[in-house]
Design an enzyme around this catalytic site. Structure first.
Site, PDB file in Angstrom:
ATOM      1  N   CYS A   2      28.932  -4.496   8.993  1.00 44.50           N
ATOM      2  CA  CYS A   2      29.677  -4.766  10.226  1.00 44.50           C
ATOM      3  C   CYS A   2      29.437  -3.675  11.277  1.00 44.50           C
ATOM      4  O   CYS A   2      29.155  -2.531  10.952  1.00 44.50           O
ATOM      5  CB  CYS A   2      31.161  -4.805   9.945  1.00 44.50           C
ATOM      6  N   ARG A  27      22.031  -3.726  11.682  1.00 47.14           N
ATOM      7  CA  ARG A  27      22.856  -3.503  10.493  1.00 47.14           C
ATOM      8  C   ARG A  27      23.089  -4.789   9.714  1.00 47.14           C
ATOM      9  O   ARG A  27      23.544  -4.752   8.573  1.00 47.14           O
ATOM     10  CB  ARG A  27      24.216  -2.924  10.899  1.00 47.14           C
ATOM     11  N   TRP A  75      29.827  -8.869   8.780  1.00 51.46           N
ATOM     12  CA  TRP A  75      29.033  -9.249   7.605  1.00 51.46           C
ATOM     13  C   TRP A  75      30.081  -9.647   6.572  1.00 51.46           C
ATOM     14  O   TRP A  75      30.834  -8.813   6.086  1.00 51.46           O
ATOM     15  CB  TRP A  75      28.211  -8.057   7.133  1.00 51.46           C
ATOM     16  N   ASN A  99      35.994  -2.338  10.431  1.00 51.61           N
ATOM     17  CA  ASN A  99      34.944  -2.248   9.408  1.00 51.61           C
ATOM     18  C   ASN A  99      35.559  -1.623   8.177  1.00 51.61           C
ATOM     19  O   ASN A  99      36.386  -0.708   8.302  1.00 51.61           O
ATOM     20  CB  ASN A  99      33.804  -1.318   9.853  1.00 51.61           C
ATOM     21  N   GLY A 100      35.105  -2.025   6.988  1.00 49.79           N
ATOM     22  CA  GLY A 100      35.616  -1.422   5.756  1.00 49.79           C
ATOM     23  C   GLY A 100      36.440  -2.422   4.985  1.00 49.79           C
ATOM     24  O   GLY A 100      36.248  -3.642   5.103  1.00 49.79           O
ATOM     25  N   GLU A 480       8.424  -1.508 -10.834  1.00 53.38           N
ATOM     26  CA  GLU A 480       8.916  -1.338  -9.467  1.00 53.38           C
ATOM     27  C   GLU A 480       8.507   0.033  -8.909  1.00 53.38           C
ATOM     28  O   GLU A 480       8.109   0.150  -7.747  1.00 53.38           O
ATOM     29  CB  GLU A 480      10.449  -1.523  -9.440  1.00 53.38           C
ATOM     30  N   LYS A 484       6.223   0.524  -5.606  1.00 63.93           N
ATOM     31  CA  LYS A 484       6.640   1.340  -4.450  1.00 63.93           C
ATOM     32  C   LYS A 484       5.523   2.308  -4.075  1.00 63.93           C
ATOM     33  O   LYS A 484       5.187   2.454  -2.919  1.00 63.93           O
ATOM     34  CB  LYS A 484       7.911   2.155  -4.770  1.00 63.93           C
ATOM     35  N   GLU A 487       2.447   0.583  -2.539  1.00 67.84           N
ATOM     36  CA  GLU A 487       2.684   0.029  -1.204  1.00 67.84           C
ATOM     37  C   GLU A 487       2.587   1.068  -0.110  1.00 67.84           C
ATOM     38  O   GLU A 487       2.028   0.802   0.946  1.00 67.84           O
ATOM     39  CB  GLU A 487       4.085  -0.606  -1.141  1.00 67.84           C
ATOM     40  N   HIS A 503      -2.503   0.422 -26.755  1.00 72.54           N
ATOM     41  CA  HIS A 503      -3.338  -0.764 -26.951  1.00 72.54           C
ATOM     42  C   HIS A 503      -4.426  -0.878 -25.890  1.00 72.54           C
ATOM     43  O   HIS A 503      -4.968  -1.964 -25.688  1.00 72.54           O
ATOM     44  CB  HIS A 503      -2.463  -2.019 -26.966  1.00 72.54           C
ATOM     45  N   LYS A 599       6.977  -7.650   6.111  1.00 70.69           N
ATOM     46  CA  LYS A 599       8.305  -7.621   5.492  1.00 70.69           C
ATOM     47  C   LYS A 599       8.651  -8.963   4.870  1.00 70.69           C
ATOM     48  O   LYS A 599       9.259  -9.039   3.811  1.00 70.69           O
ATOM     49  CB  LYS A 599       9.346  -7.230   6.550  1.00 70.69           C
TER      50      LYS A 599
HETATM   51  O1  M6R Z   1      11.853 -11.342   0.609  1.00 74.24           O
HETATM   52  P1  M6R Z   1      11.459 -11.356  -0.835  1.00 74.24           P
HETATM   53  O2  M6R Z   1      12.338 -10.571  -1.710  1.00 74.24           O
HETATM   54  O3  M6R Z   1      11.274 -12.770  -1.346  1.00 74.24           O
HETATM   55  O4  M6R Z   1      10.008 -10.704  -0.855  1.00 74.24           O
HETATM   56  C1  M6R Z   1       9.246 -10.652  -2.007  1.00 74.24           C
HETATM   57  C2  M6R Z   1       8.146  -9.635  -1.876  1.00 74.24           C
HETATM   58  O5  M6R Z   1       7.254  -9.995  -0.847  1.00 74.24           O
HETATM   59  C3  M6R Z   1       8.685  -8.233  -1.600  1.00 74.24           C
HETATM   60  O6  M6R Z   1       9.582  -7.844  -2.591  1.00 74.24           O
HETATM   61  C4  M6R Z   1       7.550  -7.229  -1.524  1.00 74.24           C
HETATM   62  O7  M6R Z   1       7.001  -7.047  -2.784  1.00 74.24           O
HETATM   63  C5  M6R Z   1       8.065  -5.915  -0.934  1.00 74.24           C
HETATM   64  N1  M6R Z   1       7.102  -5.370  -0.055  1.00 74.24           N
HETATM   65  C6  M6R Z   1       8.459  -4.932  -1.962  1.00 74.24           C
HETATM   66  O8  M6R Z   1       8.626  -3.645  -1.523  1.00 74.24           O
END
Ligand code: M6R
Length: 604
Positions: A2, A27, A75, A99-100, A480, A484, A487, A503, A599
């Site tokens: 919010c 936000r 939100w 907010n809160g 994950e 990260k 990427e 293996h 994104k």
């Molecule tokens: O919006 P989504 O969660 O469906 O997106 C899936 C992937 O494209 C997303 O998680 C991507 O791997 C990111 N860049 C991860 O950091």
């Protein structure tokens, strides 16, 4: 989450409020509203969805002379994103934005209703304005009534209230949610929940402290602190750079989002936990009738949270669970049976591959659920049911807080299903609910932790690759961590199950191979430790993340001694995120907008 704005002055109040709300759009929100008091006349407008809807509603509303106004982007937490639940909330002759969370709203509301007050919304916020108006009847001045109201509220809040009983002023209170006041040479006063709406309007700002409350008009700024003493504002110069203000002083949005995880996870949990049960108002329990299997489907980071969830669902909810990469699933002519609940996970709710699998499941007649961060996204609109993760807008392309809230939702959902299926003792459910409440503190970034990672990141800039390794649910976390790093650093990294290294991949082990080993104290510690020792014996460079000291590692990042492996999971999550961040920064990369990535991936 919010956002709040407020204005006192002679300029175009409506435009100032709408512009301010636009600055807070980043936000995240699902409805918005404003209330403006000009002399004796109140006007209020609310709209669900984007700010253009509010602009459309206010297009014939003109503000020219002196006015006081407040605005809000909401939100949804208590109650759905509807116009009635949008702020500002009206009493008889006052409006409030907040907010809160008001933790004791249910008690206050019950008493007010007993006294004949009618409530229009499902929000916790509405009690503030009714409680104020109740106090107005028994107190000598509006400020005394407001002070009394603040004393009666429990919880976290940033509040602005305008009232006909003091039509030249805005009352404010801050406790646990951010709130700033700004001023300029024209004597105008601006309020906001972050710097950005004030940039360009104000030269100086005062950041309220928790417990501060008071009122402001053209000639006065009255602040009372939590001890009840009047205090002077401390104005400081306001930055003129909007982008850096949005980053709140962090170098990158990703860094800010890592630090935000504690707050957004608290938002994810808000209103969804009792002592003994997880409460998802948005879920009808009939969704689980006749369900014998859960199939989770997603891409990228969301796939990793799904993989983490599969361990929890089978272990605690005792329900068969499978996980699918959406881009594979959609073309492999899968067998789909109607006793399967099909769950898609997506931060954006728009990822093309995941969306397509949701359509396939719907066509096959399966019940569907989406775990998503964006209300009204394509997936939320299509699925039978949805749970929102409440991470707020995530700007960094590399997902951090979205992942954290997805795993939080999955842990809650596991307990929700476990209770429905009676697959976990009630004492164990209560124990895990208590653990869920600890996540926000587990993911808080400490200066010492961040400094240590910053320092050791310089040893990990070259070499021929990284293996992130873990067992059980720490394997998806390893995946994950590797994603990260890939990427944003463009270095090669793989996530691997610790027990699988022997293996094949162990053939790569040498000092130029970097192993990031996740060693939780409370889950398969000895087994995972042996796997790390195997790598150490082959001279791989090893960085261990654990609560227990490990002398065969080249580097050791110590997490705190948590009470449960899930809390270790969340703490380690922060460590791998920070490690990627710091390596990427050292390499001079654009952390927030890494090359080749988008994104929201709306193409196949
Ligand atoms: O919006 P989504 O969660 O469906 O997106 C899936 C992937 O494209 C997303 O998680 C991507 O791997 C990111 N860049 C991860 O950091």
């Amino acid at each position: 989450m919010c956002g709040i704005v407020g204005y006192i002055g002679n300029k175009n109040t409506k435009e100032i409020l709408l512009e301010g709300l636009k600055e807070l759009e980043y936000r995240g929100y699902d409805s918005a509203g404003i209330a403006v008091l000009q002399g004796e006349n109140f006007e209020s407008f609310k709209a669900v969805g984007k700010l253009v809807n509010l602009e459309e509603k206010t297009k014939n509303f003109v503000t020219q002379n002196f006015a006081v106004g407040i605005g809000h982007t909401r939100w949804a937490t208590h109650g759905k994103p509807t116009e009635l639940n949008a702020h500002p909330h009206l009493g008889e002759s006052s409006y409030v934005v907040h907010n809160g969370i008001i933790e004791n709203y249910a008690e206050l509301k019950k008493e007010l209703m007993r006294e004949g007050v009618t409530f229009l919304s499902q929000t916790d916020t509405e009690v503030i304005v009714h409680q104020f108006e109740k106090n107005l009847k028994t107190h000598a001045t509006p400020f005394e009534a407001f002070s009394q109201t603040i004393k009666e509220l429990k919880g976290a809040y940033a509040i602005l209230l305008v009232t006909k009983s003091k039509s030249d002023s805005i009352f404010f209170a801050k406790h646990g949610s951010p709130m700033i006041i700004g001023k300029n040479s024209e004597n105008e006063k601006y309020f906001a929940s972050s710097d950005t709406p004030l940039i360009g309007h104000c030269s100086d700002v005062n950041y309220f402290e928790d417990g501060d409350f008071g009122y402001v008009n053209l000639s006065e700024i009255v602040i009372v602190d939590k001890e009840g003493s009047k205090k002077q504002p401390h104005f400081s110069k306001l930055s003129t750079n909007k982008l850096s203000a949005q980053k709140d002083g962090f170098r990158f949005f990703m860094e800010k989002e890592i630090y935000e995880q504690s707050v957004v996870i608290a938002d994810t949990l808000m209103g969804r936990l009792s002592e003994s049960a997880v409460l998802f108002d948005e879920l009808d329990t009939s969704l689980f009738n006749g369900i014998n299997e859960i199939k989770l489907c997603a891409c990228g980071t969301s796939y990793h949270s799904a993989l983490s969830a599969s361990y929890l669902f089978e272990r605690y909810a005792k329900i068969k669970t499978s996980v699918e990469v959406a881009s594979e699933f959609r073309y492999r002519q899968p067998i789909m049976t109607k006793d399967t609940l099909f769950v898609v996970i997506s931060q954006s709710g728009e990822t093309a591959d995941t969306l397509e699998t949701l359509k396939m499941a719907k066509e096959a007649g399966l019940k569907t659920l989406v775990i998503c961060n964006v209300d009204n996204s394509s997936m939320v609109r299509l699925a039978d049911a949805s749970i929102l993760t409440r991470a707020g807008i995530e700007k960094g392309v590399a997902s951090t807080k979205a992942f954290a809230t997805q795993v939080t939702v999955f842990w809650m959902l596991t307990l929700f299903v476990a209770k429905l299926k009676n697959s976990l003792a009630s004492g164990e459910i209560a124990r895990q609910i208590a653990l869920l409440r600890e996540i926000p503190s587990s993911v808080k970034v400490t200066d010492s932790m961040h400094e240590k990672i910053k320092r050791l990141s310089k040893r990990y800039l070259h070499g021929h690759g990284f293996f992130f390794i873990g067992r059980d649910i720490f394997y998806p976390l390893a995946l994950e961590g590797a994603l990260k790093l890939k990427e944003i650093s463009y270095l090669h990294a793989e996530g691997y199950p610790s027990g699988e290294m022997k293996h094949g991949p162990i053939a790569l082990a040498d000092p130029e191979l970097f192993t990031i080993a996740l060693l939780p104290q409370y889950l398969l510690y000895e087994k995972a430790k042996s796997n790390v020792e195997e790598l150490s014996a082959r001279d791989s460079t090893i960085c261990v993340i654990s609560a227990i000291e490990f002398d065969k590692a080249d580097d050791f990042i110590q997490i705190s001694a948590c009470r449960d492996y899930m809390l270790e999971f969340f703490e380690m999550m922060v460590v791998v995120q920070l490690l990627s961040l710091e390596i990427s920064i050292r390499l001079g990369n654009d952390v927030d907008m890494p090359r080749n990535l988008a994104k929201s991936v709306t193409v196949e």
